[in-house]
Enzyme design. Sequence first.
Site, short mmCIF file in Angstrom:
data_model
loop_
_atom_site.label_atom_id
_atom_site.label_comp_id
_atom_site.label_asym_id
_atom_site.label_seq_id
_atom_site.Cartn_x
_atom_site.Cartn_y
_atom_site.Cartn_z
N HIS A 40 -6.30 -21.29 10.93
CA HIS A 40 -7.63 -21.69 10.46
C HIS A 40 -8.33 -20.54 9.74
O HIS A 40 -8.93 -20.75 8.67
CB HIS A 40 -8.52 -22.18 11.61
CG HIS A 40 -9.96 -22.15 11.22
ND1 HIS A 40 -10.54 -23.13 10.43
CD2 HIS A 40 -10.93 -21.21 11.41
CE1 HIS A 40 -11.79 -22.79 10.17
NE2 HIS A 40 -12.05 -21.63 10.75
N CYS A 54 -14.15 -27.74 7.40
CA CYS A 54 -12.84 -27.17 7.04
C CYS A 54 -11.80 -28.28 7.06
O CYS A 54 -11.74 -29.07 7.99
CB CYS A 54 -12.46 -26.06 8.00
SG CYS A 54 -10.82 -25.37 7.70
N ASP A 109 0.87 -1.18 0.00
CA ASP A 109 0.00 0.00 0.00
C ASP A 109 0.91 1.23 0.00
O ASP A 109 2.12 1.11 0.06
CB ASP A 109 -0.97 -0.04 1.19
CG ASP A 109 -0.26 0.09 2.52
OD1 ASP A 109 0.98 0.22 2.53
OD2 ASP A 109 -0.93 0.05 3.55
N CYS A 133 -8.10 -27.84 11.96
CA CYS A 133 -9.39 -28.54 12.10
C CYS A 133 -9.22 -30.06 12.00
O CYS A 133 -10.00 -30.81 12.59
CB CYS A 133 -10.37 -28.03 11.05
SG CYS A 133 -10.92 -26.36 11.41
N CYS A 151 -8.47 -27.74 7.06
CA CYS A 151 -7.16 -27.18 7.40
C CYS A 151 -6.48 -28.04 8.48
O CYS A 151 -7.12 -28.85 9.15
CB CYS A 151 -7.27 -25.72 7.84
SG CYS A 151 -7.64 -25.47 9.59
N ASP A 163 -8.00 -7.53 0.43
CA ASP A 163 -7.08 -7.74 1.55
C ASP A 163 -7.83 -7.34 2.80
O ASP A 163 -8.71 -6.49 2.75
CB ASP A 163 -5.83 -6.86 1.43
CG ASP A 163 -6.11 -5.43 1.86
OD1 ASP A 163 -6.73 -4.70 1.07
OD2 ASP A 163 -5.76 -5.07 2.99
ZN LIG Z 1 -9.88 -25.06 9.77
#
Ligand SMILES: [Zn+2]
Length: 392
Positions: free
Chosen positions: A355, A324, A96, A329, A326, A286
């Site tokens: 996460h 999820c 930025d 998780c 990930c 963003d």
């Molecule tokens: Zn997750």
Amino acid sequence: MAIEPSTTFQIDAQSGEARAGVLTTRRGQIETPVFMPVGTAGTVKGIRFETLESELDAKIILGNTYHLWLRPGIDVIRAAGGLHRFISWDRALLTDSGGFQVWSLGALRKITEEGTEFRSHVDGSLRFLSPEVSMEVQAALGSDIVMVFDECAPGQASHEETERSLNLTARWAKRSREAFDRLQNEAAETGRVAAAGLSGAQAIFGIVQGAGHLDLRRNSLEQTVNIGFDGYAIGGLSVGEEKSVMFEVIDDIAPRMPQDAPRYLMGVGTPEDLVEAVARGVDMFDCVLPTRNGRTGQAFTSRGKLNIKNAQFINDQRPLDESCGCAVCRRHSRAYLRHLYISGEMLASILLTHHNLAFFLDTMRGVRQSIRSGDFPKFRREFTERLNANGE
Ligand SMILES: [Zn+2]
């Protein structure tokens, strides 16, 4: 000898106003719509670069000019060979301009035609940021996408005040463009770009301002497009205005933005904001929410937000989000994450941040796939229904 920007943008699929495409930067290709994790001070807080690359597969992150300029300063980053080498990140970086950070300092700044004078939050010293200084700092950082130096009017600013502000932003955009072009040519002539093994110059995006006033937004867009940039951003949203105002502006402005250039909505927002803005034609986002909220115990899930501090999770053996995939998780329960958070363990912030970023990036992956397969309306409807069902 002028060098061409190496950034190109190609749209592959559309669904209504929603677009799926590929943004090619001098450091690789980025599929859009894309979410860019925010790396304020040369770090996406709470997460390692290895994880960003391999597990989360973030293709582009953000760096903040204001913060990096004040600390460690551009001499340190120049000596390291640019921001990529300093932080050891080979993928794309967007910086930025510092305008927003200086603006958000409020009383600590003084704005003139020339630029903005303010006191550093690091050491209290008096500093001056202008379009020319911002371009020089962003050239030293060596980001792949540079943002023009702009002024942001407050969300509730009057018509007159907003008009004054966006005209100043337009004059600063022109000065940014000129300083940017001069710096790119210098870099090409000295062989710096080639020496770094890069295919070309930095890219530069213009910023549309105008608060909640649609006529001024259109005016700002026209002035920005007339100067000409590689991409266009909508700035000055999510700064205290009503959410309905934000979508009114996006509804009106996004479809009027150049079709063949990426459209970037700055600093927005929640996962549902992202999906809704994509439906209105936005390509890039963003936001600090996934990282910042991760540090305060808040998880974004497909069934809405979840506050890990709550006593209801004391013995909850389920993952944060059952849909999820990930690493957090797959491995940890809400009960364990709550225990970590309540105990003040730093791992709580790390795991929640992981996460949250996974959820934002996966959401955008789903968005892209559904636009390409023609199922975006269904994706959007089901995504919204699940969030609102809130099955806690
Ligand atoms: Zn997750």
